[in-house]
Design a protein around this motif. Structure first.
Motif, PDB file in Angstrom:
ATOM      1  N   TRP A   8       3.620  -0.638  -6.586  1.00  0.00           N
ATOM      2  CA  TRP A   8       2.828  -1.736  -6.021  1.00  0.00           C
ATOM      3  C   TRP A   8       3.637  -2.302  -4.865  1.00  0.00           C
ATOM      4  O   TRP A   8       4.614  -3.014  -5.068  1.00  0.00           O
ATOM      5  N   GLY A  43      -0.274  -3.446  -2.176  1.00  0.00           N
ATOM      6  CA  GLY A  43      -1.145  -2.633  -3.009  1.00  0.00           C
ATOM      7  C   GLY A  43      -0.555  -1.311  -3.450  1.00  0.00           C
ATOM      8  O   GLY A  43       0.655  -1.075  -3.403  1.00  0.00           O
ATOM      9  N   GLU A 169     -15.119  -5.752  -1.376  1.00  0.00           N
ATOM     10  CA  GLU A 169     -14.414  -4.559  -1.850  1.00  0.00           C
ATOM     11  C   GLU A 169     -15.046  -3.347  -1.192  1.00  0.00           C
ATOM     12  O   GLU A 169     -16.272  -3.252  -1.105  1.00  0.00           O
ATOM     13  N   THR A 201      -6.316  -1.452  -3.654  1.00  0.00           N
ATOM     14  CA  THR A 201      -6.374  -1.458  -5.116  1.00  0.00           C
ATOM     15  C   THR A 201      -6.451  -0.058  -5.713  1.00  0.00           C
ATOM     16  O   THR A 201      -6.286   0.100  -6.924  1.00  0.00           O
ATOM     17  N   THR A 207      -4.822   3.542  -9.598  1.00  0.00           N
ATOM     18  CA  THR A 207      -5.260   2.161  -9.459  1.00  0.00           C
ATOM     19  C   THR A 207      -4.112   1.195  -9.723  1.00  0.00           C
ATOM     20  O   THR A 207      -2.991   1.601 -10.059  1.00  0.00           O
ATOM     21  N   GLU A 208      -4.425  -0.077  -9.602  1.00  0.00           N
ATOM     22  CA  GLU A 208      -3.454  -1.133  -9.839  1.00  0.00           C
ATOM     23  C   GLU A 208      -2.866  -1.037 -11.253  1.00  0.00           C
ATOM     24  O   GLU A 208      -1.702  -1.371 -11.479  1.00  0.00           O
TER      25      GLU A 208
END
Length: 299
Positions: A8, A43, A169, A201, A207-208
């Motif tokens: 991240w 991100g 988004e 994201t 993904t996160e």
């Protein structure tokens, strides 16, 4: 140490900064990132370690998902919040949610974007941002990109400063400039605009939820825990799979060309797998009569 580390990336760091720090933290030189994130963007940033560095080109050419904020009321020379104000127009009456949703949907599908002036794209052998810094005029190229999905989230109106923010988004193809998208959304609404905030994201199926920060990675290292590397195959989930037998496995080991299978995979590149083990990435030979290796992994 072979695999994919989902980092991240925090604001204020470049993608190269992240690679440098991870190399030092894990004491390994073979680390590569899979697509640059600007310093002001945070991100999901997949980092490939060891043998996984071979799949970097296949990870960069995948869809991305972002959470962005477009600010109506003024534009900047960089198209984001870091630039100098260019054009201003007060938002005297806030744009309705219905109107915002309608306009956002107009951007779904294939669209044309003009490459930002502050970008590394080259024109006549010179990067666009170099033209900008030297205050030289230049014709910026246009690119075709695809917006797979765009969804309105929230809007906030600042009646004191006469600006309105729009959070949305978006899932898009490689090469999409979200700051340019924000600019174009504003233009469609009749206002100068810029990108005020951006978070990635998701990318390449990561993904996160898969990600950890540098601080969290350091904690694991301090506890002498193995870093949470994902298998190389996780980064190739967008490629078709061709199952092979033992004899073919040995030919792949030596990077040999192969005969065409009964049914060709649908993706341009595809995984060669034996008994669940990823062996290589292959593609159709130029003659269209054979398969040839693009990347062969150690096995």
């Amino acid at each position: 140490m072979d695999g994919i580390l989902i980092l991240w990336k925090e604001k204020g760091m470049t993608s190269h900064d992240c690679v440098f720090k991870v190399r030092k933290m894990l004491q390994t030189k073979k680390v590569g990132h899979t697509g640059t994130l600007d310093p002001e963007v945070e991100g999901v940033l997949p980092l490939c370690l060891g043998e996984a560095t071979k799949i970097v080109p296949y990870l960069t050419d995948t869809t991305k998902t972002y959470r962005a904020v477009a600010m109506l009321g003024f534009s900047t020379d960089t198209e984001d919040q870091t630039g100098m104000v260019q054009e201003q127009k007060a938002v005297d009456i806030p744009v309705t949610t219905q109107k915002l949703q309608e306009v956002l949907q107009h951007f779904c599908g294939e669209i044309s974007q003009q490459v930002p002036l502050y970008s590394a794209v080259k024109v006549n052998g010179k990067k666009l941002y170099e033209y900008a810094r030297e205050n030289q005029p230049v014709d910026r190229p246009f690119r075709q990109v695809t917006i797979h999905d765009i969804r309105f989230l929230t809007a906030n109106y600042d009646k004191v400063n006469k600006v309105q923010s729009i959070e949305f988004e978006v899932t898009c193809s490689k090469g999409t400039y979200i700051r340019t998208l924000c600019l174009d959304i504003g233009r469609a609404l009749g206002y100068p605009a810029h990108m005020a905030h951006l978070i990635r994201t998701g990318t390449a199926g990561f993904t996160e939820a898969d990600a950890l920060t540098l601080a969290e990675l350091q904690v694991q290292i301090d506890k002498q825990q193995e870093p949470p590397l994902l298998p190389i195959s996780r980064g190739l989930s967008h490629l078709d799979v061709l199952e092979v037998d033992q004899a073919t496995k040995e030919r792949i080991r030596h990077g040999q060309k192969l005969s065409l299978p009964a049914q060709l995979p649908q993706t341009l590149f595809f995984q060669m797998v034996y008994d669940g083990q990823l062996l290589a990435i292959y593609q159709l030979h130029e003659t269209k009569e054979q398969l040839k290796p693009a990347r062969v992994f150690q096995f």
